[in-house]
Write a protein that holds these residues in place. Structure first.
Motif, mmCIF file in Angstrom:
data_model
loop_
_atom_site.group_PDB
_atom_site.id
_atom_site.type_symbol
_atom_site.label_atom_id
_atom_site.label_comp_id
_atom_site.label_asym_id
_atom_site.label_seq_id
_atom_site.Cartn_x
_atom_site.Cartn_y
_atom_site.Cartn_z
ATOM 1 N N GLU A 169 3.236 -27.977 -30.313
ATOM 2 C CA GLU A 169 3.424 -29.135 -29.441
ATOM 3 C C GLU A 169 4.113 -28.691 -28.163
ATOM 4 O O GLU A 169 4.705 -27.606 -28.095
ATOM 5 C CB GLU A 169 4.252 -30.195 -30.153
ATOM 6 N N THR A 170 4.028 -29.522 -27.154
ATOM 7 C CA THR A 170 4.624 -29.202 -25.860
ATOM 8 C C THR A 170 6.129 -29.018 -26.004
ATOM 9 O O THR A 170 6.801 -29.799 -26.674
ATOM 10 C CB THR A 170 4.335 -30.316 -24.842
ATOM 11 N N CYS A 171 6.644 -27.968 -25.374
ATOM 12 C CA CYS A 171 8.068 -27.676 -25.440
ATOM 13 C C CYS A 171 8.859 -28.821 -24.798
ATOM 14 O O CYS A 171 8.594 -29.182 -23.637
ATOM 15 C CB CYS A 171 8.376 -26.357 -24.735
ATOM 16 N N GLN A 175 8.917 -28.952 -20.746
ATOM 17 C CA GLN A 175 7.763 -29.843 -20.595
ATOM 18 C C GLN A 175 6.455 -29.079 -20.409
ATOM 19 O O GLN A 175 5.574 -29.487 -19.651
ATOM 20 C CB GLN A 175 7.982 -30.794 -19.402
ATOM 21 N N GLY A 176 6.360 -27.961 -21.090
ATOM 22 C CA GLY A 176 5.118 -27.197 -21.080
ATOM 23 C C GLY A 176 4.967 -26.199 -19.956
ATOM 24 O O GLY A 176 3.962 -25.495 -19.891
ATOM 25 N N CYS A 200 10.954 -22.020 -25.762
ATOM 26 C CA CYS A 200 9.585 -21.589 -26.088
ATOM 27 C C CYS A 200 9.296 -20.172 -25.642
ATOM 28 O O CYS A 200 8.189 -19.675 -25.837
ATOM 29 C CB CYS A 200 8.569 -22.535 -25.456
ATOM 30 N N GLY A 204 5.459 -22.433 -23.301
ATOM 31 C CA GLY A 204 5.199 -23.838 -22.989
ATOM 32 C C GLY A 204 4.968 -24.699 -24.213
ATOM 33 O O GLY A 204 4.879 -25.917 -24.107
ATOM 34 N N THR A 205 4.847 -24.072 -25.375
ATOM 35 C CA THR A 205 4.637 -24.819 -26.617
ATOM 36 C C THR A 205 5.554 -24.284 -27.699
ATOM 37 O O THR A 205 5.998 -23.124 -27.639
ATOM 38 C CB THR A 205 3.177 -24.711 -27.104
#
Length: 386
Positions: A169-171, A175-176, A200, A204-205
């Motif tokens: 999922e998005t960090c 925020q990715g 991350c 980003g994830t």
């Protein structure tokens, strides 16, 4: 492709520069051409990469030794940041600590390259091996097998780091983006920098359910049998780089390399001199005086017959062309020679008949040597001790 500039010239330092002088020179250039200070300036970006490549080689004693000896033709070569093989992220990741004491700990550890966070790949670390080679192996080249303990891709999650069918999922911290922005006060004023996201690690994830075998890294400890081909002509102290055989990169990243350090075993028969090999031939007095044929060993294990001219003097040298070592791949061409240094054996003990025979020749002018021969021998000794 433009010709590379000398690394010392790039950093503006002398070839005898200390490690601290090299570090200071690199830091000064990197600050001047840093992308945050030169947004959109491709020329500044190239100079920034060029300085990083020079520093990568010159701050490492092993790489610097290879470069000083062979230049850009060093065996295995130098990876190079300016050649396109490394990204700006690689530069900041590897050399960010150079700036930490100058910029209050923030450093230049990130760069807005415009690439998506998910495109970042982890690179596995390099491994180092040492191999001892005989002169015969060096002459022909050899393939060696090593059982190497290293990080390998996790077979349970196939390198993803995720357990079963779980997803990433998005960090939540970056925020990715893979980076976090920091504003630091420096001697140049306020400067905004981007650093790798600590949550991350730049991807980003984040993985929701980590693999229980690798704890989410995608790699585990293992071993692999690696075949390494050593080219002919290598020398003691050289490093052969084997790409892609080092530690596996996390999350199906890029494998590191193996650096093979060459050690040359002493040889009881030959002395190496670059591409040439030297053999010391000890003649008996009758053969030196009368001439004849003798057999000389070669580095491939064979033998070659050479003619000894009558009246051969100690110190004479014969050169057998092409019977030496080959030039190492990528540095020079052709083969060296087998150089035969001739000396004459004088027995320490004589039988009575031998002594009487030699006494018979003692007063012969032919055995005393003429003036020209004496001058030649004297000059050889003079040159030897000068």
């Amino acid at each position: 492709m433009a010709q590379k500039r000398d690394y010392y010239e790039v950093l503006g330092v002398d070839k005898k520069a200390t490690e601290d002088e090299i570090k200071k020179a690199y830091r000064k250039i990197a600050i001047k051409y840093h992308p945050d200070r030169n947004p959109g300036n491709k020329e500044a970006e190239e100079k920034f990469k060029e300085a990083a490549e020079a520093y990568d080689v010159l701050h490492d004693p092993q790489k610097r030794q290879q470069y000083d000896q062979f230049g850009f033709d060093a065996p295995g070569g130098f990876g190079g940041f300016s050649g396109g093989g490394f990204s700006m992220d690689d530069i900041f990741s590897q050399f960010g600590s150079v700036f930490s004491d100058f910029f209050g700990g923030g450093g230049f550890s990130g760069f807005s390259s415009g690439s998506s966070a998910g495109s970042r790949q982890h690179r596995g670390s390099d491994l180092r091996l040492k191999v001892r080679l005989t002169l015969q192996e060096i002459a022909t080249g050899v393939t060696k097998k090593f059982k190497v303990k290293k990080d390998i891709t996790c077979s349970h999650c196939h390198g993803t780091g995720a357990e079963g069918g779980s997803h990433s999922e998005t960090c939540p911290q970056c925020q990715g983006r893979g980076v976090v922005v920091k504003t630091v006060r420096t001697m140049l004023g306020m400067m905004q920098t981007q650093t790798e996201c600590p949550t991350c690690h730049g991807e980003g994830t984040v993985i929701k359910n980590k693999c229980h075998e690798c704890n989410g890294t995608g790699v585990v400890k293992g071993e692999e049998v690696v075949e390494i081909k050593i080219p002919a002509g290598v020398a003691d102290g050289m490093v052969v780089n084997v790409p892609g055989k080092g530690n596996a990169g996390q999350h199906n990243g890029i494998n590191g390399n193996i650096q093979v350090f060459i050690e040359e075993e002493p040889n009881d028969t030959f002395i190496r001199d670059g591409k040439d090999v030297i053999y010391n031939l000890l003649l008996d007095f009758p053969t030196a005086a009368l001439g004849g044929n003798v057999e000389i060993p070669t580095i491939d294990g064979g033998r070659v017959r050479v003619k000894i001219e009558p009246g051969t003097q100690p110190g004479k040298t014969l050169r057998l062309r092409g019977k030496g070592l080959p030039a190492v791949q990528g540095y020079g061409a052709g083969w060296g020679d087998l150089v035969v240094n001739i000396s004459v054996y004088v027995p320490k003990e004589l039988s009575r008949d031998e002594r009487e025979t030699l006494e018979h020749f003692r007063n012969s002018d032919n055995f005393k040597g003429d003036a020209a021969t004496k001058r030649t021998i004297f000059q050889r000794f003079k040159n030897y001790f000068s």
